[in-house]
Design a protein around this motif. Structure first.
Motif, PDB file in Angstrom:
ATOM      1  N   LEU A 145      -6.822   3.161 -16.395  1.00  0.00           N
ATOM      2  CA  LEU A 145      -5.455   2.907 -16.867  1.00  0.00           C
ATOM      3  C   LEU A 145      -4.463   2.887 -15.707  1.00  0.00           C
ATOM      4  O   LEU A 145      -3.557   2.047 -15.678  1.00  0.00           O
ATOM      5  N   LEU A 146      -4.618   3.797 -14.750  1.00  0.00           N
ATOM      6  CA  LEU A 146      -3.742   3.813 -13.576  1.00  0.00           C
ATOM      7  C   LEU A 146      -3.887   2.516 -12.782  1.00  0.00           C
ATOM      8  O   LEU A 146      -2.885   1.931 -12.352  1.00  0.00           O
ATOM      9  N   SER A 147      -5.105   2.054 -12.612  1.00  0.00           N
ATOM     10  CA  SER A 147      -5.345   0.813 -11.875  1.00  0.00           C
ATOM     11  C   SER A 147      -4.652  -0.372 -12.543  1.00  0.00           C
ATOM     12  O   SER A 147      -3.985  -1.176 -11.873  1.00  0.00           O
ATOM     13  N   MET A 148      -4.777  -0.460 -13.855  1.00  0.00           N
ATOM     14  CA  MET A 148      -4.138  -1.569 -14.571  1.00  0.00           C
ATOM     15  C   MET A 148      -2.614  -1.467 -14.480  1.00  0.00           C
ATOM     16  O   MET A 148      -1.927  -2.468 -14.274  1.00  0.00           O
ATOM     17  N   ARG A 149      -2.080  -0.243 -14.614  1.00  0.00           N
ATOM     18  CA  ARG A 149      -0.635  -0.039 -14.539  1.00  0.00           C
ATOM     19  C   ARG A 149      -0.097  -0.401 -13.151  1.00  0.00           C
ATOM     20  O   ARG A 149       0.942  -1.051 -13.024  1.00  0.00           O
ATOM     21  N   VAL A 150      -0.810   0.014 -12.108  1.00  0.00           N
ATOM     22  CA  VAL A 150      -0.368  -0.273 -10.740  1.00  0.00           C
ATOM     23  C   VAL A 150      -0.388  -1.776 -10.475  1.00  0.00           C
ATOM     24  O   VAL A 150       0.547  -2.321  -9.883  1.00  0.00           O
ATOM     25  N   LYS A 151      -1.432  -2.460 -10.916  1.00  0.00           N
ATOM     26  CA  LYS A 151      -1.500  -3.923 -10.710  1.00  0.00           C
ATOM     27  C   LYS A 151      -0.341  -4.629 -11.405  1.00  0.00           C
ATOM     28  O   LYS A 151       0.279  -5.528 -10.837  1.00  0.00           O
ATOM     29  N   ARG A 152      -0.049  -4.206 -12.631  1.00  0.00           N
ATOM     30  CA  ARG A 152       1.030  -4.850 -13.391  1.00  0.00           C
ATOM     31  C   ARG A 152       2.388  -4.604 -12.734  1.00  0.00           C
ATOM     32  O   ARG A 152       3.179  -5.525 -12.538  1.00  0.00           O
ATOM     33  N   LYS A 153       2.648  -3.362 -12.331  1.00  0.00           N
ATOM     34  CA  LYS A 153       3.937  -3.053 -11.720  1.00  0.00           C
ATOM     35  C   LYS A 153       4.071  -3.656 -10.323  1.00  0.00           C
ATOM     36  O   LYS A 153       5.166  -4.068  -9.934  1.00  0.00           O
ATOM     37  N   ALA A 154       2.983  -3.710  -9.579  1.00  0.00           N
ATOM     38  CA  ALA A 154       3.031  -4.335  -8.246  1.00  0.00           C
ATOM     39  C   ALA A 154       3.268  -5.833  -8.361  1.00  0.00           C
ATOM     40  O   ALA A 154       3.993  -6.416  -7.548  1.00  0.00           O
ATOM     41  N   ALA A 155       2.671  -6.463  -9.369  1.00  0.00           N
ATOM     42  CA  ALA A 155       2.903  -7.896  -9.578  1.00  0.00           C
ATOM     43  C   ALA A 155       4.361  -8.151  -9.932  1.00  0.00           C
ATOM     44  O   ALA A 155       4.955  -9.139  -9.497  1.00  0.00           O
ATOM     45  N   ALA A 156       4.957  -7.266 -10.719  1.00  0.00           N
ATOM     46  CA  ALA A 156       6.368  -7.430 -11.074  1.00  0.00           C
ATOM     47  C   ALA A 156       7.269  -7.187  -9.869  1.00  0.00           C
ATOM     48  O   ALA A 156       8.290  -7.866  -9.699  1.00  0.00           O
ATOM     49  N   ARG A 184       0.835  -1.208   0.000  1.00  0.00           N
ATOM     50  CA  ARG A 184       0.000   0.000   0.000  1.00  0.00           C
ATOM     51  C   ARG A 184       0.869   1.257   0.000  1.00  0.00           C
ATOM     52  O   ARG A 184       0.548   2.239  -0.648  1.00  0.00           O
ATOM     53  N   ARG A 185       1.976   1.215   0.733  1.00  0.00           N
ATOM     54  CA  ARG A 185       2.890   2.365   0.742  1.00  0.00           C
ATOM     55  C   ARG A 185       3.449   2.595  -0.665  1.00  0.00           C
ATOM     56  O   ARG A 185       3.549   3.722  -1.135  1.00  0.00           O
ATOM     57  N   ALA A 234      -5.404   2.577  -5.700  1.00  0.00           N
ATOM     58  CA  ALA A 234      -4.700   3.591  -6.491  1.00  0.00           C
ATOM     59  C   ALA A 234      -5.692   4.538  -7.155  1.00  0.00           C
ATOM     60  O   ALA A 234      -5.488   5.757  -7.159  1.00  0.00           O
ATOM     61  N   ALA A 235      -6.787   3.993  -7.706  1.00  0.00           N
ATOM     62  CA  ALA A 235      -7.764   4.834  -8.390  1.00  0.00           C
ATOM     63  C   ALA A 235      -8.442   5.794  -7.413  1.00  0.00           C
ATOM     64  O   ALA A 235      -8.633   6.977  -7.726  1.00  0.00           O
TER      65      ALA A 235
END
Length: 190
Positions: free
Chosen positions: A140-151, A83-84, A166-167
């Motif tokens: 778009l922000l939600s999808m980007r955050v999920k992808r980067k957090a998964a990585a 979350r941070r 995030a949204a």
């Protein structure tokens, strides 16, 4: 008759008859219970004022800790390293959704112009177009955050709801966000 020797007295001030008992009557049970009885919460003005001041000081410390992002003062929805990271990622960028409230205020002001209803109509259309852009940006922000957090954290260890978190944070104006932003714009986390 036999006489026993009398021991000499060492204390000349001692009374001739020894004292019996403790010198006062034993209190009754009711008296002892009445002496022990006291309120659970102090009723004095000073005690109430001290308790209120202490409570206010604790609340102020918790509010300051939450604004600063200290983990022990955060609510459950904001705790944790993921979350941070999401908060820092959102706070580092510019998002159209954070200006929704400002656009709505401008549309309300435009609708108050009595001379021309055409202005309020176009202001309303402009607001609807801006809302579509803001919602698209949030998706778009939600999808980007999920992808980067998964990585970053691993797909199997990723918490649920990071995209929504995030949204919703992007929807708030930057100066109104709690916990307060800890990064400047452009300082994206690794």
């Amino acid at each position: 008759m036999s006489t026993t020797p009398v021991s000499p007295s060492t204390n000349d001030d001692a009374p001739e008859t020894p004292g019996v008992g403790k010198g006062r009557a034993t209190p009754t049970r009711a008296q002892q219970e009445a002496a022990r009885r006291r309120p659970l919460v102090a009723n004095t003005k000073e005690a109430k004022a001290a308790a209120k001041a202490e409570l206010n000081e604790r609340r102020a410390r918790a509010q300051a800790g939450m604004a600063a992002g200290e983990e022990k003062y955060l609510p459950t929805r904001d705790k944790g390293p993921q979350r941070r990271w999401v908060r820092d990622y959102v706070d580092a960028g510019w998002h159209p959704a954070e200006f929704v409230m400002a656009v709505m205020v401008l549309v309300i002001l435009a609708s108050l112009i009595p001379a021309n209803s055409l202005i309020s109509f176009y202001a309303y259309l402009g607001m609807m177009g801006f809302l579509i852009i803001a919602i698209g940006g949030m998706v778009l922000l939600s999808m980007r955050v999920k992808r980067k957090a998964a990585a970053k954290f691993g797909k199997d260890r990723m918490e649920r709801g990071l995209g929504w978190y995030a949204a919703m944070r992007a929807l708030q104006m930057r100066f109104m966000r709690l916990p307060k932003p800890q990064v400047k714009r452009g300082q994206y986390p690794e």
